[in-house]
Design a protein around this motif. Structure first.
Motif, PDB file in Angstrom:
ATOM      1  N   VAL A 160      -9.715   2.330  -4.603  1.00  0.00           N
ATOM      2  CA  VAL A 160      -9.935   2.124  -3.176  1.00  0.00           C
ATOM      3  C   VAL A 160      -9.558   3.451  -2.525  1.00  0.00           C
ATOM      4  O   VAL A 160      -8.391   3.833  -2.536  1.00  0.00           O
ATOM      5  CB  VAL A 160      -9.084   0.981  -2.606  1.00  0.00           C
ATOM      6  CG1 VAL A 160      -9.269   0.879  -1.092  1.00  0.00           C
ATOM      7  CG2 VAL A 160      -9.438  -0.344  -3.274  1.00  0.00           C
ATOM      8  N   ALA A 161     -10.567   4.154  -1.997  1.00  0.00           N
ATOM      9  CA  ALA A 161     -10.394   5.555  -1.606  1.00  0.00           C
ATOM     10  C   ALA A 161      -9.887   6.313  -2.836  1.00  0.00           C
ATOM     11  O   ALA A 161     -10.488   6.220  -3.898  1.00  0.00           O
ATOM     12  CB  ALA A 161      -9.475   5.685  -0.411  1.00  0.00           C
ATOM     13  N   ARG A 162      -8.729   6.980  -2.725  1.00  0.00           N
ATOM     14  CA  ARG A 162      -8.198   7.710  -3.870  1.00  0.00           C
ATOM     15  C   ARG A 162      -7.168   6.912  -4.664  1.00  0.00           C
ATOM     16  O   ARG A 162      -6.628   7.397  -5.651  1.00  0.00           O
ATOM     17  CB  ARG A 162      -7.561   9.015  -3.387  1.00  0.00           C
ATOM     18  CG  ARG A 162      -8.555  10.025  -2.808  1.00  0.00           C
ATOM     19  CD  ARG A 162      -7.842  11.235  -2.261  1.00  0.00           C
ATOM     20  NE  ARG A 162      -6.957  11.852  -3.264  1.00  0.00           N
ATOM     21  CZ  ARG A 162      -6.084  12.797  -2.988  1.00  0.00           C
ATOM     22  NH1 ARG A 162      -5.951  13.237  -1.747  1.00  0.00           N
ATOM     23  NH2 ARG A 162      -5.330  13.310  -3.945  1.00  0.00           N
ATOM     24  N   ALA A 163      -6.882   5.688  -4.225  1.00  0.00           N
ATOM     25  CA  ALA A 163      -5.803   4.901  -4.812  1.00  0.00           C
ATOM     26  C   ALA A 163      -6.292   4.002  -5.943  1.00  0.00           C
ATOM     27  O   ALA A 163      -7.244   3.234  -5.761  1.00  0.00           O
ATOM     28  CB  ALA A 163      -5.140   4.052  -3.736  1.00  0.00           C
ATOM     29  N   ALA A 173       0.805  -1.213   0.000  1.00  0.00           N
ATOM     30  CA  ALA A 173       0.000   0.000   0.000  1.00  0.00           C
ATOM     31  C   ALA A 173       0.840   1.265   0.000  1.00  0.00           C
ATOM     32  O   ALA A 173       1.932   1.312   0.577  1.00  0.00           O
ATOM     33  CB  ALA A 173      -0.929   0.016   1.213  1.00  0.00           C
ATOM     34  N   SER A 174       0.305   2.298  -0.629  1.00  0.00           N
ATOM     35  CA  SER A 174       0.842   3.654  -0.569  1.00  0.00           C
ATOM     36  C   SER A 174      -0.175   4.520   0.158  1.00  0.00           C
ATOM     37  O   SER A 174      -1.261   4.788  -0.369  1.00  0.00           O
ATOM     38  CB  SER A 174       1.092   4.204  -1.980  1.00  0.00           C
ATOM     39  OG  SER A 174       1.276   5.615  -1.941  1.00  0.00           O
ATOM     40  N   LEU A 175       0.168   4.955   1.369  1.00  0.00           N
ATOM     41  CA  LEU A 175      -0.755   5.786   2.135  1.00  0.00           C
ATOM     42  C   LEU A 175      -1.006   7.112   1.426  1.00  0.00           C
ATOM     43  O   LEU A 175      -2.116   7.659   1.481  1.00  0.00           O
ATOM     44  CB  LEU A 175      -0.207   6.035   3.538  1.00  0.00           C
ATOM     45  CG  LEU A 175      -0.064   4.799   4.437  1.00  0.00           C
ATOM     46  CD1 LEU A 175       0.429   5.207   5.818  1.00  0.00           C
ATOM     47  CD2 LEU A 175      -1.374   4.041   4.543  1.00  0.00           C
ATOM     48  N   LYS A 176       0.009   7.628   0.756  1.00  0.00           N
ATOM     49  CA  LYS A 176      -0.150   8.877   0.012  1.00  0.00           C
ATOM     50  C   LYS A 176      -1.186   8.717  -1.084  1.00  0.00           C
ATOM     51  O   LYS A 176      -2.038   9.591  -1.298  1.00  0.00           O
ATOM     52  CB  LYS A 176       1.185   9.321  -0.574  1.00  0.00           C
ATOM     53  CG  LYS A 176       1.121  10.632  -1.338  1.00  0.00           C
ATOM     54  CD  LYS A 176       2.489  11.032  -1.864  1.00  0.00           C
ATOM     55  CE  LYS A 176       2.425  12.337  -2.644  1.00  0.00           C
ATOM     56  NZ  LYS A 176       3.770  12.720  -3.164  1.00  0.00           N
ATOM     57  N   ALA A 177      -1.129   7.585  -1.795  1.00  0.00           N
ATOM     58  CA  ALA A 177      -2.079   7.351  -2.879  1.00  0.00           C
ATOM     59  C   ALA A 177      -3.497   7.150  -2.344  1.00  0.00           C
ATOM     60  O   ALA A 177      -4.462   7.593  -2.966  1.00  0.00           O
ATOM     61  CB  ALA A 177      -1.656   6.136  -3.702  1.00  0.00           C
ATOM     62  N   ILE A 178      -3.633   6.486  -1.203  1.00  0.00           N
ATOM     63  CA  ILE A 178      -4.951   6.236  -0.617  1.00  0.00           C
ATOM     64  C   ILE A 178      -5.610   7.543  -0.195  1.00  0.00           C
ATOM     65  O   ILE A 178      -6.809   7.739  -0.360  1.00  0.00           O
ATOM     66  CB  ILE A 178      -4.838   5.272   0.577  1.00  0.00           C
ATOM     67  CG1 ILE A 178      -4.385   3.887   0.098  1.00  0.00           C
ATOM     68  CG2 ILE A 178      -6.170   5.158   1.321  1.00  0.00           C
ATOM     69  CD1 ILE A 178      -4.000   2.940   1.217  1.00  0.00           C
ATOM     70  N   GLY A 179      -4.823   8.460   0.322  1.00  0.00           N
ATOM     71  CA  GLY A 179      -5.357   9.736   0.768  1.00  0.00           C
ATOM     72  C   GLY A 179      -5.859   9.681   2.200  1.00  0.00           C
ATOM     73  O   GLY A 179      -5.707   8.669   2.905  1.00  0.00           O
ATOM     74  N   ALA A 180      -6.456  10.777   2.635  1.00  0.00           N
ATOM     75  CA  ALA A 180      -6.908  10.887   4.021  1.00  0.00           C
ATOM     76  C   ALA A 180      -8.033   9.898   4.314  1.00  0.00           C
ATOM     77  O   ALA A 180      -8.988   9.778   3.549  1.00  0.00           O
ATOM     78  CB  ALA A 180      -7.378  12.305   4.305  1.00  0.00           C
ATOM     79  N   VAL A 181      -7.880   9.193   5.440  1.00  0.00           N
ATOM     80  CA  VAL A 181      -8.890   8.235   5.888  1.00  0.00           C
ATOM     81  C   VAL A 181      -9.172   8.508   7.358  1.00  0.00           C
ATOM     82  O   VAL A 181      -8.244   8.645   8.164  1.00  0.00           O
ATOM     83  CB  VAL A 181      -8.400   6.780   5.714  1.00  0.00           C
ATOM     84  CG1 VAL A 181      -9.407   5.799   6.293  1.00  0.00           C
ATOM     85  CG2 VAL A 181      -8.142   6.473   4.253  1.00  0.00           C
ATOM     86  N   GLU A 182     -10.433   8.593   7.718  1.00  0.00           N
ATOM     87  CA  GLU A 182     -10.805   8.809   9.104  1.00  0.00           C
ATOM     88  C   GLU A 182     -10.294   7.647   9.956  1.00  0.00           C
ATOM     89  O   GLU A 182     -10.606   6.489   9.703  1.00  0.00           O
ATOM     90  CB  GLU A 182     -12.326   8.905   9.221  1.00  0.00           C
ATOM     91  CG  GLU A 182     -12.833   9.220  10.619  1.00  0.00           C
ATOM     92  CD  GLU A 182     -14.345   9.322  10.661  1.00  0.00           C
ATOM     93  OE1 GLU A 182     -14.910   9.105  11.740  1.00  0.00           O
ATOM     94  OE2 GLU A 182     -14.959   9.613   9.605  1.00  0.00           O
ATOM     95  N   GLY A 183      -9.463   7.957  10.934  1.00  0.00           N
ATOM     96  CA  GLY A 183      -8.859   6.917  11.761  1.00  0.00           C
ATOM     97  C   GLY A 183      -7.463   6.551  11.314  1.00  0.00           C
ATOM     98  O   GLY A 183      -6.777   5.776  11.990  1.00  0.00           O
ATOM     99  N   GLY A 184      -7.015   7.088  10.161  1.00  0.00           N
ATOM    100  CA  GLY A 184      -5.652   6.891   9.700  1.00  0.00           C
ATOM    101  C   GLY A 184      -5.328   5.466   9.275  1.00  0.00           C
ATOM    102  O   GLY A 184      -6.223   4.668   8.964  1.00  0.00           O
ATOM    103  N   PRO A 185      -4.028   5.129   9.266  1.00  0.00           N
ATOM    104  CA  PRO A 185      -3.601   3.800   8.799  1.00  0.00           C
ATOM    105  C   PRO A 185      -4.221   2.641   9.561  1.00  0.00           C
ATOM    106  O   PRO A 185      -4.473   1.579   8.982  1.00  0.00           O
ATOM    107  CB  PRO A 185      -2.081   3.840   8.997  1.00  0.00           C
ATOM    108  CG  PRO A 185      -1.728   5.290   8.929  1.00  0.00           C
ATOM    109  CD  PRO A 185      -2.874   6.009   9.570  1.00  0.00           C
ATOM    110  N   ARG A 186      -4.467   2.815  10.846  1.00  0.00           N
ATOM    111  CA  ARG A 186      -5.094   1.724  11.618  1.00  0.00           C
ATOM    112  C   ARG A 186      -6.483   1.397  11.074  1.00  0.00           C
ATOM    113  O   ARG A 186      -6.896   0.233  11.056  1.00  0.00           O
ATOM    114  CB  ARG A 186      -5.170   2.089  13.102  1.00  0.00           C
ATOM    115  CG  ARG A 186      -3.827   2.059  13.810  1.00  0.00           C
ATOM    116  CD  ARG A 186      -3.960   2.327  15.301  1.00  0.00           C
ATOM    117  NE  ARG A 186      -2.661   2.247  15.953  1.00  0.00           N
ATOM    118  CZ  ARG A 186      -1.784   3.235  16.012  1.00  0.00           C
ATOM    119  NH1 ARG A 186      -2.089   4.403  15.438  1.00  0.00           N
ATOM    120  NH2 ARG A 186      -0.621   3.081  16.608  1.00  0.00           N
TER     121      ARG A 186
END
Length: 272
Positions: free
Chosen positions: A241-244, A26-39
């Motif tokens: 998936v989200a912004r990814a 996974a690329s967190l940058k590509a996924i974008g902001a998610v409520e609750g973050g990576p967890r």
């Protein structure tokens, strides 16, 4: 901002099913902001595979002395003496393979394999089977977690990660019958049964370039080359998936394609 329910819904639309054995990159940058973050992302994937599913990741180790001991390179006696031994329960993860892996390692009931440089982490019903055994000299090939992952019908999930991140293709490199495979030696600090640090010497396939033509700086390696060729066949799933922009691969299918690709293009018959 996306939330856990959105991520889970996107994963199901992509083809992730309850009971799946899933390896995530996974690329967190590509996924974008998610409520609750990576967890919350980890929790979303675990919800998508359900209580009978299993989630895996490639953790490696942030203190791996692979480069410092590669092919006979020597650490100074002081650095060697002060280098921490690998411990699966406390070691950090290599950020170059994705920050999400550290959150996966920190997930309750997560298990981590004993190979320092190539350690895998798993959570779920098949976690123990996936991570044990994982011995030096068998990082990605026969007897490795990747072999068991493929044989158990695993799926590979890229959440915004590039196509050079399909770690399971290192298994294809290891089992493909092609001449001229590159091998490397290196050392890893481990704990013996008495709790003392020992430096173990090992030899394995060169995952940074299985053949010399795939070990050229700035050029695609075998994993990226195979993955790009595989995507052109359209035998996978892809979508948001989200912004990814994300991909879902059948591990057995992409590995079989990878072995065939290497043997056809670089096997003994292809070289004559």
């Amino acid at each position: 901002m996306n939330d856990k329910a959105t991520i889970t819904g996107n994963l199901r639309a992509l083809g992730v099913q309850s009971g799946d054995l899933l390896m995530v990159h996974a690329s967190l940058k590509a996924i974008g902001a998610v409520e609750g973050g990576p967890r919350a992302i980890v929790a979303s994937i675990l919800e998508a595979v359900g209580p009978n599913g299993t989630l895996m990741g490639y953790a490696s180790w942030d203190r791996s002395p692979y480069d410092e001991t590669l092919n006979g390179a020597q650490l100074s006696e002081e650095r060697r003496r002060n280098w921490p031994p690998f411990h699966p329960e406390t070691a950090g993860t290599y950020r170059g393979f994705g920050v999400l892996n550290q959150y996966l390692v920190d997930t309750p009931d997560a298990l981590r394999s004993a190979h320092p440089d190539s350690s895998m982490v798993a959570v779920g019903s098949l976690a123990r089977e996936m991570i044990e055994p994982h011995v030096l000299g068998r990082a990605f090939g026969q007897g490795s977690p990747l072999e068991r992952f493929v044989k158990r019908g695993g799926k590979v999930l890229l959440l915004g990660a590039p196509l050079d991140a399909v770690t399971v293709l290192h298994y294809a490199e290891a089992i493909a019958e092609i001449p001229g495979k590159r091998r490397v030696t290196y050392e890893m600090p481990l704990l013996d049964p008495q709790g003392q640090t020992i430096w173990a010497h090992t030899e394995d396939f060169d995952s940074n370039g299985i053949l010399s033509c795939f070990a050229i700086d700035g050029e695609p390696d075998a994993v990226e080359t195979i993955a790009n060729a595989y995507v052109l066949l359209g035998r996978h799933r892809e979508g948001p998936v989200a912004r990814a922009h994300s991909y879902l691969f059948d591990a057995k299918d992409i590995v079989e394609f990878g072995v065939e690709y290497l043997e056809r293009n670089f096997g003994a018959a292809g070289l004559t």
